[in-house]
Write a protein that holds these residues in place. Sequence first.
Motif, PDB file in Angstrom:
ATOM      1  N   GLN A 103      -8.183   4.974   1.623  1.00  0.00           N
ATOM      2  CA  GLN A 103      -6.957   5.252   0.762  1.00  0.00           C
ATOM      3  C   GLN A 103      -7.388   5.583  -0.859  1.00  0.00           C
ATOM      4  N   LEU A 109      -3.904   8.843   5.181  1.00  0.00           N
ATOM      5  CA  LEU A 109      -2.805   8.187   4.859  1.00  0.00           C
ATOM      6  C   LEU A 109      -2.509   8.191   3.225  1.00  0.00           C
ATOM      7  N   ASN A 116      -5.026   2.081  14.211  1.00  0.00           N
ATOM      8  CA  ASN A 116      -5.331   0.814  13.443  1.00  0.00           C
ATOM      9  C   ASN A 116      -5.803  -0.409  14.495  1.00  0.00           C
ATOM     10  N   ASN A 161       0.919  -1.052  -0.103  1.00  0.00           N
ATOM     11  CA  ASN A 161      -0.044  -0.051  -0.021  1.00  0.00           C
ATOM     12  C   ASN A 161       0.752   1.100  -0.066  1.00  0.00           C
ATOM     13  N   ARG A 169     -10.856   0.553   5.125  1.00  0.00           N
ATOM     14  CA  ARG A 169      -9.456   1.063   5.024  1.00  0.00           C
ATOM     15  C   ARG A 169      -9.197   1.240   3.367  1.00  0.00           C
ATOM     16  N   GLN A 170      -9.419   0.443   2.388  1.00  0.00           N
ATOM     17  CA  GLN A 170      -9.022   0.654   0.942  1.00  0.00           C
ATOM     18  C   GLN A 170      -9.901   1.597   0.252  1.00  0.00           C
ATOM     19  N   PHE A 221      -7.618   6.408   6.566  1.00  0.00           N
ATOM     20  CA  PHE A 221      -6.599   5.854   5.396  1.00  0.00           C
ATOM     21  C   PHE A 221      -6.731   6.813   4.207  1.00  0.00           C
ATOM     22  N   THR A 236      -5.998  -0.525  -4.539  1.00  0.00           N
ATOM     23  CA  THR A 236      -6.824  -0.200  -3.403  1.00  0.00           C
ATOM     24  C   THR A 236      -8.287  -0.603  -3.657  1.00  0.00           C
TER      25      THR A 236
END
Length: 506
Positions: A421, A296, A390, A43, A417-418, A293, A72
């Motif tokens: 992101q 991130l 997390n 990632n 999460r994905q 995310f 992702t």
Amino acid sequence: MPAPQLPAPPAPPTTAAPDTGRRHRLLVLAICCLSLFIVGLDNTVVNIALPVIQKDLAAPASGLQWIIDAYTLVLASLLMLFGSVADRFGRRRVFQIGLACFALGSLLCSLAPGLEWLVAFRALQAVGGSMLNPVAISIIANTFTDPGERARAIGVWGGVVGISMALGPLLGGFLVDGAGWPSIFLINVPVALLAMLLTARHVPESRAPRPRRLDPVGQVLMIVLLGCGTAAIIEGPANGWTSPLILALAAAAVVALIAFPLWERRVAEPLVDPRFFASAPFTGATLTAVCAFAALGGFLFLNTLYLQDVRHYSPVEAGLWTLPMAGLLLVCAPLSGRIVGSRGPRLPLVLSGLGLAASGLLLTRLTADSPAALLLVAYALFGFGFGLVNAPITNAAVSGMPRSQAGVAAAVASTSRQIGQSLGVAVIGTVVTSAVVGPVATGFAPASHAGWWILVGLGGAILGLGLLTTGSWATGTAIRVAARLGAEPPSVRGSGVREAPPERLP
């Protein structure tokens, strides 16, 4: 008076008699964490190579976004599907297929002759990755049957997410400088093969006692929603926001967004059980995962371009600049797991939101020649904030859920999460790159301020969710959902949820 314990679900059948000793359980945990490590590493390790890939493959800015989001988005689209598939057909079997597919996709990425091929192979790599995370957490939940021990194991699992992502930029810098960008994909192959061997020898096969039916309509709607929505955001600046293509993509995403929850309410066994979201801690964990995310994805995308295209650092130098972030992540990720296991999720979530917001606030002052102190402090604050987030996400997702649905519940958190992101790269990347005026070397830093303000907002959202979804009201919703799903009430130490008196149960 404490609430009566509900009957625990029957143990899942296995095709091999598992060794239930502590040493064997820890070995299974290590194998599962190894798979998570390479998926999490991928990632972030790719971000540091983006400027080099851009030059080698003549990729536009939108192409760089697709290199990240092809991975992702496929992960987000298929995680829940393969959580259910594994519960039905065997978790070890699906886990091993995922490792093989991930290794093949990684090998092909290293050989990609052009941008389109690299994006396609990244998608194949993600198909394998989508078979790993939810299946591994389901294996862990079924291996560690004691609630307290399970909470500590999940805390370790959540910590590995942060550790793998912390090492990505640093490891990627050394690999790109030393062996070229294909090496960031080749490194996955031996690790995946080792994990396959260890899985065959030490992980027993298991299935859910009553596996859920597949939901193909819900799966298709999920793919349309995520794929079309992200494509519209990324391709909008180049094609024009009012072009027929972008309007069609946006319309398809909106239709899927409306149809998905309506369909899921009608299905006996939906892709995402709507009852899960009646639990405030679960819903809070889902939204927190999206926010964290997204922060991130946006942070890594902007930071990589700033350090290499504006300040002209090599990949190794850019990776070394992220050491404060990596160091704080390495310290805070396992610390957060211990705090969640002993005190609950509120403190890590509040501190995480504050750290991310403070990092974004400092970076709103970014210039082409900002002093080192500003960058290092901002990176350290980001590592502190992201490192803490997390473990509470993962633990809240599975706390109170029946073990038979652990794969699906964990997949929702992983999917969030994905999705986060993907949105972070798509939204923040598009906002900033479309605002650059003049050469990147002089125009990128001021254009990035809008992206850093978005990061401030995401940190504030995590702070608010941490306060809202960890109080007494949230406690009651989690216990009621656990009762409706036929699960034991959430563990005090495992979820930060206190047991409620029996009159609160339906």
